[in-house]
Design an enzyme around this catalytic site. Structure first.
Site, short mmCIF file in Angstrom:
data_model
loop_
_atom_site.label_atom_id
_atom_site.label_comp_id
_atom_site.label_asym_id
_atom_site.label_seq_id
_atom_site.Cartn_x
_atom_site.Cartn_y
_atom_site.Cartn_z
N GLY A 42 46.17 -27.51 16.94
CA GLY A 42 45.66 -28.82 17.34
C GLY A 42 45.18 -28.79 18.78
O GLY A 42 44.10 -28.31 19.06
N SER A 109 46.27 -20.60 16.84
CA SER A 109 45.45 -21.36 17.77
C SER A 109 46.32 -21.95 18.88
O SER A 109 46.98 -21.22 19.62
CB SER A 109 44.68 -22.44 17.00
OG SER A 109 43.65 -22.99 17.78
N TRP A 110 46.38 -23.29 19.02
CA TRP A 110 47.28 -23.89 19.99
C TRP A 110 48.72 -23.51 19.70
O TRP A 110 49.53 -23.30 20.62
CB TRP A 110 47.12 -25.41 19.98
CG TRP A 110 48.33 -26.15 20.43
CD1 TRP A 110 49.16 -26.91 19.66
CD2 TRP A 110 48.88 -26.19 21.75
NE1 TRP A 110 50.20 -27.42 20.41
CE2 TRP A 110 50.04 -26.99 21.71
CE3 TRP A 110 48.49 -25.63 22.97
CZ2 TRP A 110 50.82 -27.25 22.82
CZ3 TRP A 110 49.27 -25.88 24.09
CH2 TRP A 110 50.42 -26.68 24.01
N ASP A 264 35.50 -15.72 14.93
CA ASP A 264 36.19 -16.93 15.38
C ASP A 264 35.38 -17.60 16.50
O ASP A 264 35.22 -17.04 17.58
CB ASP A 264 37.58 -16.57 15.90
CG ASP A 264 38.48 -17.78 16.10
OD1 ASP A 264 37.94 -18.86 16.36
OD2 ASP A 264 39.71 -17.63 16.01
N HIS A 291 38.05 -18.91 12.17
CA HIS A 291 39.27 -19.36 12.81
C HIS A 291 40.34 -19.83 11.83
O HIS A 291 41.54 -19.72 12.12
CB HIS A 291 38.92 -20.52 13.76
CG HIS A 291 40.08 -20.99 14.59
ND1 HIS A 291 40.69 -20.21 15.56
CD2 HIS A 291 40.76 -22.18 14.58
CE1 HIS A 291 41.68 -20.90 16.11
NE2 HIS A 291 41.74 -22.09 15.54
#
Length: 314
Positions: A42, A109-110, A264, A291
């Protein structure tokens, strides 16, 4: 997302923090299984049923918390006491509440950035890391997300004339953040829809054909309010700080697997090389695709989690 999409053997509970947050936590697999913590991306997205499919339902105990303000955690979308330090403290409170001595951590990711920060802050709590498409929270990473081309055009449409004086991505993000926080409900929903279009463009997804319900629109506004809050501040981390944390993790010899999509567009492949240099013993796997954790990336996650050999502590 429908609860029925989760494994029938999964169970949920709420974890109340000392400062008034209520985290929604889901567990999948047997209590005696190898414990794994799953950190969603996120920021603000929440955990999805597809994440449970990365684990062996007989061998693994997967713990999937929605971070502060995200997913089904409450208050939804709140920025009050919503910092990286607070998120890390939540994870430790959760680990102790479940009676888990050490667990593997998987994040994308985050979530991968948060996993690095957690493993650095609480080294004795983590037995292995599996990181997918790591977002290193640098200024250049944020700039690349919302440049003047591509996804940035969608965000610019959402903020309208207020964004005309801000050609740089950070300026557009500042306007978006301002509109998502004290703005009117209409402003929040408009910028959230524009942000979603920008995100879909980056991910190579088609725009949603179905009109979203009112609750779905409010959920979307909460998600991007949190995302703007963290991205504008580089999550209180920054690339240099995360790479220093990675180097400390590397010096301890913690088992680390890095998975990164070759195409990505959200978290650029160059960052995987920087992370690999900071953790020389880490296993870097290039996966065809972008991604999202779908297709070959989902298979790579399952393989990496299954192959992680570490002593279970529960």
């Amino acid at each position: 997302m429908p609860t029925s999409d989760w494994p029938t053997t999964s169970a949920c509970f709420n974890l109340r923090t000392p400062d008034g947050h209520c985290l929604h936590v889901r567990q999948c697999g047997p209590d005696s299984g190898e414990p794994w913590l799953v950190l969603h991306g996120g920021p603000g997205s929440g955990c999805a049923p597809s994440m449970a499919a990365w684990f062996d339902p007989l061998r693994h105990r997967a713990v999937l918390p929605d971070q502060r303000g995200a997913g089904r955690s409450r208050p939804a979308g709140t920025l009050r006491r919503n910092t990286v330090s607070a998120l890390l403290a939540d994870l430790e409170q959760l680990r102790m509440a479940l009676g888990i001595a050490r667990w593997g951590v998987v994040g994308g990711s985050w979530g991968a950035a948060l996993a690095l920060a957690y493993a650095d802050r609480f080294p004795d709590a983590v037995s292995a890391l599996v990181l997918r498409g790591t977002f290193l929270t640098g200024f250049d990473d944020v700039q690349a997300l919302f440049n003047a081309r591509g996804a940035g055009r969608d965000l610019l449409r959402g903020i309208g004339r207020r964004g005309e004086g801000f050609p740089a991505a950070r300026g557009r993000l500042l306007v978006a953040t301002d509109m998502l926080q004290p703005g009117t409900t209409v402003q929040k929903l408009n910028i959230a829809r524009a942000w979603q279009r920008a995100e879909h463009r980056l991910l190579g997804l088609r725009p949603q054909a179905r009109r979203q319900t009112w609750p779905e629109q409010l959920t979307l506004a909460c998600k991007y309010q949190l995302q703007a809050h963290y991205l504008y501040r580089r999550a209180g981390l920054g690339k240099s700080a995360l790479l220093r944390a990675a180097a400390r993790i590397g010096a301890r010899g913690l088992p680390v697997t890095l998975l990164h999509g070759q195409e990505d567009n959200v978290c650029r492949p160059g960052n995987a090389l920087r992370l690999s240099a900071a953790i020389p013993h880490a296993r870097l796997v290039w996966v065809p695709g972008g991604h999202l954790a779908v297709g070959e990336m989902a298979q790579a996650l399952r393989a990496a989690i299954s192959a992680s050999a570490w002593s279970v502590g529960i």
